[in-house]
Design an enzyme around this catalytic site. Sequence first.
Site, PDB file in Angstrom:
ATOM      1  N   GLU A 291      47.293 -41.751 101.695  1.00  0.00           N
ATOM      2  CA  GLU A 291      46.681 -42.819 102.474  1.00  0.00           C
ATOM      3  C   GLU A 291      45.156 -42.645 102.469  1.00  0.00           C
ATOM      4  O   GLU A 291      44.647 -41.527 102.572  1.00  0.00           O
ATOM      5  CB  GLU A 291      47.222 -42.724 103.897  1.00  0.00           C
ATOM      6  CG  GLU A 291      46.610 -43.644 104.909  1.00  0.00           C
ATOM      7  CD  GLU A 291      47.154 -43.385 106.295  1.00  0.00           C
ATOM      8  OE1 GLU A 291      46.797 -44.148 107.210  1.00  0.00           O
ATOM      9  OE2 GLU A 291      47.937 -42.422 106.468  1.00  0.00           O
TER      10      GLU A 291
ATOM     11  N   ASP B  23      44.065 -23.427 107.259  1.00  0.00           N
ATOM     12  CA  ASP B  23      42.780 -23.311 106.549  1.00  0.00           C
ATOM     13  C   ASP B  23      41.752 -24.183 107.267  1.00  0.00           C
ATOM     14  O   ASP B  23      41.079 -25.008 106.662  1.00  0.00           O
ATOM     15  CB  ASP B  23      42.953 -23.752 105.094  1.00  0.00           C
ATOM     16  CG  ASP B  23      41.759 -23.385 104.219  1.00  0.00           C
ATOM     17  OD1 ASP B  23      40.895 -22.597 104.664  1.00  0.00           O
ATOM     18  OD2 ASP B  23      41.672 -23.900 103.084  1.00  0.00           O
TER      19      ASP B  23
END
Length: 304
Positions: free
Chosen positions: A92, A212
Site C-alpha cells: 500500500e 528494528d
Amino acid sequence: MNGINDTLKNIYGNNISVMSKTPVSGGDINRAYALHLSDGGRLFMKANRKENADFFRAEAEGLEALRSAGAISVPRVITRGVDDNESFLLLEYIEEGRRSPVASEELGRRLAQLHMADTGIITSADDATDPSSYDLRGRYGFLHDNYIGAGFQCNEPADSWTEFFIERRLRPQFERASYYWDIDERKRINRFLDRVDRYLAEPERLSLLHGDLWAGNYMIDSSGEPWLIDPAAYVGHAEADLAMTELFGGFDRRFYDSYRETAGIDSGYADRKDLYNLYHLLNHLNLFGGSYLYSVLSIVRRYI
C-alpha cells in the site's frame, strides 16, 4: 514489468496496469519506487535481486503480524514475486506527511498498545507441512527466521527471554564478528555471555516487537497517523524495541512520556537498554565494519 502487470490484473482485474514508476529515496538494501496505475492509484514497490527474494518473504510476514495486532498502522501487503530476474514486494502506498509533537505522542501510545497486544495473533500460522514453521504458544521467537537489515536473524523459539536473547541474538552476532577479537577479547566476551543473564529480566508479558525500530522505520502520513515500516518482527521483551529508539535518536520526549503513560517502563530498563542495543551494534559491526567496534567492546567491558 510484464510479470507485475499480470499480477495486478489477477488482483484487480484486466483494466489495471502500471503506467509508470518513479524512484523513491529510502533504505540502502532495496530499490524503491512509486508505481502509478492506470486507474490513478499508486502502489509502493521494493525491488532486489532475484536471489534476495527471501527478504520480501520475511518483510511481508512481519508486516502481516504487526497488522494483525490492530494497534498501529502498517502498510498492507499487496503481493510479492519475481519479475524480469528481480524480486519485488508491492505494498500500500502511504502519502508521507510532517512529523510533529502530536504525531510523536500518538506513536508512543500506539507502540505501547502493540506491545500490550495478545501475541496469540501470530501463533495460528503454524504450518505442519513446513519444517521451518514454529508453534510459539507463549514462547519467544517468531514463526520463521527473518532479517535485521541485511543480517540473518534466528527466531527459533525459546521458553525464556533471557535464553532467547543470549542464544538467538547476542551469541550468533559475536560469532559472526569473531575475526575482530584477539585472545583477550574472546575471553572477555565469553565471560560476558556467561554473566549477562544476571542483568536481563523476564518480562511480565510477551510482546510482539517491530524489531528494528529506529527513526527511519516509522512514517507519519499526511493526516498525522503513525505507521511502522520495515520490521524485523518477533515476540520478545518490549524493552528491546524501546531501547533501539534511543540508539540512533529521532524520538522525542513526548514519545517516551506517551509510551510510559500507556504501558509503563520498568525502573530497571535504564540498566538493561545498552544490552539490547549491543545486539544492533554487533549487527552493524558485521554489516558495515569496524567503526562500531569501540561501542561494542565498551558495553562488554562495562557489564563485566
